[in-house]
Design a protein around this motif. Structure first.
Motif, PDB file in Angstrom:
ATOM      1  N   GLN A  90       2.688 -52.589  28.582  1.00 52.41           N
ATOM      2  CA  GLN A  90       1.725 -52.037  27.632  1.00 52.41           C
ATOM      3  C   GLN A  90       1.247 -53.080  26.634  1.00 52.41           C
ATOM      4  O   GLN A  90       0.090 -53.074  26.208  1.00 52.41           O
ATOM      5  CB  GLN A  90       2.354 -50.842  26.898  1.00 52.41           C
ATOM      6  CG  GLN A  90       2.561 -49.615  27.783  1.00 52.41           C
ATOM      7  CD  GLN A  90       3.331 -48.521  27.069  1.00 52.41           C
ATOM      8  OE1 GLN A  90       4.284 -48.792  26.332  1.00 52.41           O
ATOM      9  NE2 GLN A  90       2.929 -47.279  27.280  1.00 52.41           N
ATOM     10  N   GLN A  91       2.134 -53.989  26.250  1.00 57.48           N
ATOM     11  CA  GLN A  91       1.803 -54.985  25.222  1.00 57.48           C
ATOM     12  C   GLN A  91       1.071 -56.199  25.794  1.00 57.48           C
ATOM     13  O   GLN A  91       0.208 -56.770  25.123  1.00 57.48           O
ATOM     14  CB  GLN A  91       3.076 -55.441  24.513  1.00 57.48           C
ATOM     15  CG  GLN A  91       3.758 -54.349  23.693  1.00 57.48           C
ATOM     16  CD  GLN A  91       5.139 -54.768  23.196  1.00 57.48           C
ATOM     17  OE1 GLN A  91       5.624 -55.855  23.518  1.00 57.48           O
ATOM     18  NE2 GLN A  91       5.780 -53.896  22.428  1.00 57.48           N
ATOM     19  N   LYS A  92       1.405 -56.598  27.025  1.00 59.42           N
ATOM     20  CA  LYS A  92       0.940 -57.886  27.524  1.00 59.42           C
ATOM     21  C   LYS A  92      -0.095 -57.805  28.654  1.00 59.42           C
ATOM     22  O   LYS A  92      -0.730 -58.818  28.963  1.00 59.42           O
ATOM     23  CB  LYS A  92       2.134 -58.712  28.014  1.00 59.42           C
ATOM     24  CG  LYS A  92       3.137 -59.029  26.913  1.00 59.42           C
ATOM     25  CD  LYS A  92       4.309 -59.834  27.445  1.00 59.42           C
ATOM     26  CE  LYS A  92       5.309 -60.146  26.334  1.00 59.42           C
ATOM     27  NZ  LYS A  92       6.459 -60.928  26.837  1.00 59.42           N
ATOM     28  N   VAL A  93      -0.247 -56.643  29.266  1.00 60.21           N
ATOM     29  CA  VAL A  93      -1.199 -56.521  30.381  1.00 60.21           C
ATOM     30  C   VAL A  93      -2.358 -55.624  29.950  1.00 60.21           C
ATOM     31  O   VAL A  93      -2.170 -54.421  29.773  1.00 60.21           O
ATOM     32  CB  VAL A  93      -0.520 -55.945  31.643  1.00 60.21           C
ATOM     33  CG1 VAL A  93      -1.541 -55.826  32.777  1.00 60.21           C
ATOM     34  CG2 VAL A  93       0.651 -56.819  32.073  1.00 60.21           C
ATOM     35  N   PRO A  94      -3.543 -56.186  29.766  1.00 60.38           N
ATOM     36  CA  PRO A  94      -4.691 -55.354  29.385  1.00 60.38           C
ATOM     37  C   PRO A  94      -5.242 -54.575  30.579  1.00 60.38           C
ATOM     38  O   PRO A  94      -5.026 -54.956  31.734  1.00 60.38           O
ATOM     39  CB  PRO A  94      -5.707 -56.390  28.889  1.00 60.38           C
ATOM     40  CG  PRO A  94      -5.374 -57.631  29.654  1.00 60.38           C
ATOM     41  CD  PRO A  94      -3.878 -57.613  29.837  1.00 60.38           C
ATOM     42  N   GLY A  95      -5.940 -53.497  30.273  1.00 59.66           N
ATOM     43  CA  GLY A  95      -6.601 -52.735  31.328  1.00 59.66           C
ATOM     44  C   GLY A  95      -5.813 -51.565  31.869  1.00 59.66           C
ATOM     45  O   GLY A  95      -6.239 -50.921  32.824  1.00 59.66           O
ATOM     46  N   VAL A  96      -4.648 -51.258  31.257  1.00 54.73           N
ATOM     47  CA  VAL A  96      -3.838 -50.128  31.723  1.00 54.73           C
ATOM     48  C   VAL A  96      -4.312 -48.853  31.031  1.00 54.73           C
ATOM     49  O   VAL A  96      -4.312 -48.770  29.802  1.00 54.73           O
ATOM     50  CB  VAL A  96      -2.342 -50.353  31.444  1.00 54.73           C
ATOM     51  CG1 VAL A  96      -1.538 -49.127  31.874  1.00 54.73           C
ATOM     52  CG2 VAL A  96      -1.851 -51.591  32.179  1.00 54.73           C
TER      53      VAL A  96
END
Length: 412
Positions: A90-96
């Motif tokens: 949730q913190q490091k991968v955008p687009g979720v």
């Protein structure tokens, strides 16, 4: 206008057999096009039904054992996902768009009064049903946020479980069952047609309740995700796998330790397949339809030749080229429109009859369900038919308009 219409009908009655054969060619072309499109849609519905009740863009990440040594760690190490992995994504991968954990245990005993069964139990948070949003609930509700926060002893059960414990067409909401010896209240019943309905042979309980019941602590069996609209699901999947490999000290070349399934992959293949199938159907159907339209054009050419003297006399009496062209065009359009509409109506009616027969017989064909034709497609076919009918009669009509009265009087 009315006189022109009477003239067209008189001409058609004078050549009944010719008109009937021409109309049949158009009728058969549109009829076969509608049947082919309906059969293609029925095949598409049947194949998509095998995907189950899931959306077409979800991603599931799960683990296994390492197959490549990395950073001093050997082969055969089992990787366990945790809630911290979800927070890191949730913190490091955008687009979720949505992310959810899932834990499960198979072969768990369920008891209601004197009836028992062995089914799979899945512990999920409320976000899980935002990912599996297409699952229909016949009764009750889904697992919600309060259920997880308060570790409520509630469950939602599949239709197969409900029929086994309570009987068919019975609303079990509010009743208590024993799950691995623990009393839980049924709050919902769902039907998941995934894996040919076998995904309905399971129950869902709050994730926190599952952890307490089976002592899994913060361990996660699998991670479910959905990308934001417009985000490339394949790139998102790659980013998540890369992050988890870094967190769990797994070699980038290791393909067994952390794995995934992206629903977009089979959906993409199926969509590509049906684009090709629909293209082939339109090619064959339009080819059949064009054969009928060519027949209309040929008949109009013969009609103009037979009526050369009549057209010349009409021009000598003051008939305008526009009037002659419009009369012949209306004749062409009338034949194609009536025959085409009849073919369309019969084709749609036959598809509805087949669909009704399949539903009445309870047939569940694996690759064919609910043959139908989209309304927009039907309208497009009719417009296409009228336009091509007009074009079929245009050239003969323009030729007739150019006939000089003196030449017409010399015609045999």
């Amino acid at each position: 206008m009315f006189d022109g219409f009477q003239e067209i009908l008189y001409t058609l009655r004078q050549n009944k057999l010719r008109t009937a054969l021409t109309a049949f060619g158009v009728f058969w072309g549109i009829f076969m096009l509608i049947l082919l499109l309906g059969a293609g849609r029925g095949m598409q519905n049947g194949i998509y039904s095998d995907f189950g009740s899931d959306v077409m863009d979800f991603i599931v990440v799960y683990t296994g054992t390492t197959s490549v040594a990395h950073n001093g760690r050997g082969v055969g190490r089992y990787i366990e996902l945790t809630k911290d992995d979800i927070k890191s994504i949730q913190q490091k991968v955008p687009g979720v768009r949505f992310i959810s954990a899932e834990n499960n245990r198979g072969g768990i005993s369920l008891v209601y009064e004197k009836k028992t069964g062995s089914f799979g139990v899945h512990g999920v948070p409320d976000d899980y049903f935002k990912i599996k949003e297409s699952i229909p609930f016949n009764f009750g509700r889904k697992v919600n946020l309060l259920d997880n926060d308060q570790q409520r002893k509630i469950t939602v059960i599949g239709t197969a479980v409900s029929e086994r414990l309570f009987g068919k067409d019975v609303d079990p909401v509010g009743k208590n069952i024993r799950v691995n010896g623990v009393v839980m209240k049924v709050v919902g019943v769902f039907y998941d047609k995934g894996d040919r309905g076998r995904d309905s042979e399971r129950i869902y309980i709050p994730q926190t309740t599952f952890q307490k019941l089976f002592g899994t602590s913060d361990k996660v069996g699998s991670i479910w995700l959905r990308p934001l609209e417009g985000v490339d699901g394949f790139k998102l999947e790659e980013s998540v796998i890369q992050l988890l490999k870094q967190r769990h000290q797994v070699s980038p070349e290791d393909r067994r330790a952390i794995r995934s399934f992206n629903m977009a992959e089979p959906a993409k293949m199926v969509n590509g397949l049906f684009i090709a199938i629909n293209g082939f159907i339109w090619f064959v159907g339009l080819g059949t339809l064009m054969a009928g339209i060519v027949g209309v054009s040929n008949i109009m050419i013969i009609t103009v030749k037979e009526r050369t003297r009549e057209i010349g006399i009409r021009k000598a009496l003051g008939a305008t080229p526009t009037g002659i062209v419009s009369t012949l065009l209306m004749e062409s359009i009338l034949v194609t429109a009536i025959a085409g509409y009849a073919g369309l109506a019969l084709g749609v009616g036959l598809l509805e009859l087949i669909s009704f027969a399949l539903r009445s017989a309870g047939a569940n064909l694996p690759f064919f369900q609910s043959p139908e034709v989209d309304f927009k497609v039907a309208i497009t076919a009719i417009i296409l038919l009228v336009v091509t009918g007009a074009l079929a009669g245009l050239m003969p009509a323009l030729k007739a308009a150019r006939i000089m009265p003196i030449e017409a009087m010399r015609a045999d």
